[in-house]
Write a protein that holds these residues in place. Structure first.
Motif, PDB file in Angstrom:
ATOM      1  N   VAL A  84      -5.816  -0.715   3.861  1.00 30.23           N
ATOM      2  CA  VAL A  84      -7.022  -1.533   4.018  1.00 30.23           C
ATOM      3  C   VAL A  84      -6.756  -2.682   4.987  1.00 30.23           C
ATOM      4  N   ALA A  85      -5.603  -3.335   4.855  1.00 24.87           N
ATOM      5  CA  ALA A  85      -5.252  -4.412   5.775  1.00 24.87           C
ATOM      6  C   ALA A  85      -5.158  -3.895   7.210  1.00 24.87           C
ATOM      7  N   GLY A 113      -2.464  -9.855   6.754  1.00 22.17           N
ATOM      8  CA  GLY A 113      -1.735  -9.605   5.518  1.00 22.17           C
ATOM      9  C   GLY A 113      -2.683  -9.634   4.341  1.00 22.17           C
ATOM     10  N   HIS A 114      -2.136  -9.513   3.139  1.00 25.97           N
ATOM     11  CA  HIS A 114      -2.980  -9.565   1.942  1.00 25.97           C
ATOM     12  C   HIS A 114      -2.186 -10.155   0.790  1.00 25.97           C
ATOM     13  N   THR A 115      -2.883 -10.590  -0.245  1.00 26.27           N
ATOM     14  CA  THR A 115      -2.235 -11.172  -1.416  1.00 26.27           C
ATOM     15  C   THR A 115      -2.537 -10.298  -2.624  1.00 26.27           C
ATOM     16  N   GLY A 116      -1.515  -9.897  -3.345  1.00 30.45           N
ATOM     17  CA  GLY A 116      -1.729  -9.143  -4.575  1.00 30.45           C
ATOM     18  C   GLY A 116      -2.047  -7.691  -4.329  1.00 30.45           C
ATOM     19  N   THR A 117      -1.029  -6.837  -4.270  1.00 29.74           N
ATOM     20  CA  THR A 117      -1.216  -5.418  -3.987  1.00 29.74           C
ATOM     21  C   THR A 117      -2.013  -4.713  -5.076  1.00 29.74           C
ATOM     22  N   VAL A 169      -6.834   1.870  -7.720  1.00 27.72           N
ATOM     23  CA  VAL A 169      -7.462   0.639  -8.214  1.00 27.72           C
ATOM     24  C   VAL A 169      -8.400   0.064  -7.166  1.00 27.72           C
ATOM     25  N   SER A 170      -9.547  -0.428  -7.599  1.00 27.21           N
ATOM     26  CA  SER A 170     -10.534  -1.031  -6.699  1.00 27.21           C
ATOM     27  C   SER A 170     -10.655  -2.524  -6.987  1.00 27.21           C
ATOM     28  N   GLY A 171     -11.407  -3.208  -6.122  1.00 27.02           N
ATOM     29  CA  GLY A 171     -11.734  -4.594  -6.408  1.00 27.02           C
ATOM     30  C   GLY A 171     -11.285  -5.587  -5.365  1.00 27.02           C
ATOM     31  N   VAL A 172     -11.138  -6.834  -5.789  1.00 27.44           N
ATOM     32  CA  VAL A 172     -10.923  -7.976  -4.900  1.00 27.44           C
ATOM     33  C   VAL A 172      -9.558  -7.888  -4.211  1.00 27.44           C
ATOM     34  N   LEU A 173      -9.599  -7.815  -2.883  1.00 30.63           N
ATOM     35  CA  LEU A 173      -8.379  -7.845  -2.077  1.00 30.63           C
ATOM     36  C   LEU A 173      -8.539  -8.967  -1.054  1.00 30.63           C
ATOM     37  N   VAL A 174      -7.704  -9.982  -1.175  1.00 28.46           N
ATOM     38  CA  VAL A 174      -7.769 -11.148  -0.285  1.00 28.46           C
ATOM     39  C   VAL A 174      -6.962 -10.828   0.975  1.00 28.46           C
ATOM     40  N   ILE A 175      -7.661 -10.744   2.107  1.00 26.56           N
ATOM     41  CA  ILE A 175      -7.036 -10.430   3.386  1.00 26.56           C
ATOM     42  C   ILE A 175      -6.845 -11.725   4.171  1.00 26.56           C
ATOM     43  N   LEU A 176      -5.623 -11.960   4.635  1.00 26.91           N
ATOM     44  CA  LEU A 176      -5.291 -13.153   5.412  1.00 26.91           C
ATOM     45  C   LEU A 176      -5.171 -12.777   6.878  1.00 26.91           C
ATOM     46  N   LEU A 177      -5.741 -13.598   7.747  1.00 30.32           N
ATOM     47  CA  LEU A 177      -5.713 -13.332   9.177  1.00 30.32           C
ATOM     48  C   LEU A 177      -5.127 -14.515   9.929  1.00 30.32           C
TER      49      LEU A 177
END
Length: 315
Positions: free
Chosen positions: A32-33, A46-50, A55-63
């Protein structure tokens, strides 16, 4: 330079940005990233919390420079909705009693399929409640520390009930201050980028978030702009460079600000009650910096080699 490059080039500039993706079931978090990188054209993502592929749901993507916050943001607590299937009959009262015992500090060992070392660890379940039940299918809401294995939790609940059990489905509904209602799909992100190409940046502007939103609740300290460049070089912040601050304790992580700009994150060297603005005394040691050097005036420089040592600079 085309319109997309012009619009998205600002994402990675200055302090970086955050995009909240509603991860679908199937792809890995890494995939996804990678798709976000392809859609936005931002190289550092990048992302926080694999989240595991199912599993679905909230994925925090950092740019951009926000990727530097990964080591801090991955520690945010999480919330999940899990579907547990019991392998035998259990009364509601017995099930509720078992669930109650799993609230608080628990021991867990990462599954064999996990990429991390399978050492025994302690995690805290802040809240655990049964939302619904249909015979042996049990819907649970779990608020927990980062790094909690919900699959293991479901397995252990089944064992404690004396019948066994396993997790059927899992969705992350919150990560730190961000909820599933705040997220967008990958399709929505692509549509917003395509609109930005035509000159309409409205949708994209609503999707892109400031890293400061992820740091909500962390105490802040506001410095003079004359001290900011020294901090970007790694110097420690002293009382002389401080304008205002929130309450914090020694060794707390604090957000360092210069006006509205996020300079970085530091570790408090003293409690806020001991700070006397304008006086001597080191207050914060930088742990990570999001701004470049040379953006702010370098008025901190002195004339002797000893005074130019950044580790000894008192800003």
């Amino acid at each position: 330079m085309n319109q997309q490059q012009h619009t998205l080039g600002n994402i990675a500039a200055h302090q970086g940005s955050i995009i909240l993706i509603d991860k679908p079931r199937g792809p890995s978090s890494h995939q996804v990233a990678a798709w976000v990188r392809e859609i936005t054209g931002v190289s550092s993502v990048g992302h926080t919390g694999t989240l595991d592929p199912p599993v679905s749901g909230v994925l925090v993507i950092l740019l951009g420079r926000a990727v530097r916050l990964t080591s801090i943001l991955h520690q945010d607590d999480k919330e999940y909705i899990a579907l547990l299937r019991l392998q035998g009959d259990v009364s509601d009262n017995d099930l509720k009693e078992v669930i109650l015992h799993f609230t608080g500090r628990i021991y867990q060992r990462p599954p064999k399929r996990s990429a991390v070392k399978r050492a025994l660890r302690i995690r805290e379940i802040h809240e655990l409640e049964m939302l619904d039940r249909n015979d042996r299918l049990v819907l649970l809401r779990v608020k927990c520390d980062s790094g909690t294995y919900i699959r293991s939790l479901c397995h252990h609940i089944g064992l404690a009930c004396g019948v066994g059990g396993h997790m059927v489905e899992l969705r992350r509904t919150r990560s730190g201050p961000f909820y599933e209602k705040d997220c967008v799909t990958l399709h929505a992100l692509r549509d917003a980028v395509e609109q930005a190409r035509t000159g309409d940046e409205t949708a994209l502007a609503q999707i892109i978030r400031s890293p400061l939103e992820a740091l909500e609740g962390m105490p802040r300290i506001y410095m003079k702009e004359s001290a900011a460049d020294a901090i970007c070089h790694g110097a420690r912040l002293s009382s002389r460079g401080i304008m205002s601050f929130d309450k914090f304790q020694m060794e707390d992580l604090v957000v360092m600000m210069a006006g509205e700009d996020l300079i970085g994150i530091g570790e408090a060297l003293m409690t806020s009650s001991r700070i006397v603005p304008g006086e001597k005394g080191l207050v914060v040691a930088p742990r990570l910096v999001l701004q470049d050097t040379g953006i702010y005036p370098a008025v901190w420089k002195t004339h002797t080699p000893r005074e130019k040592s950044l580790k000894r600079t008192d800003c």
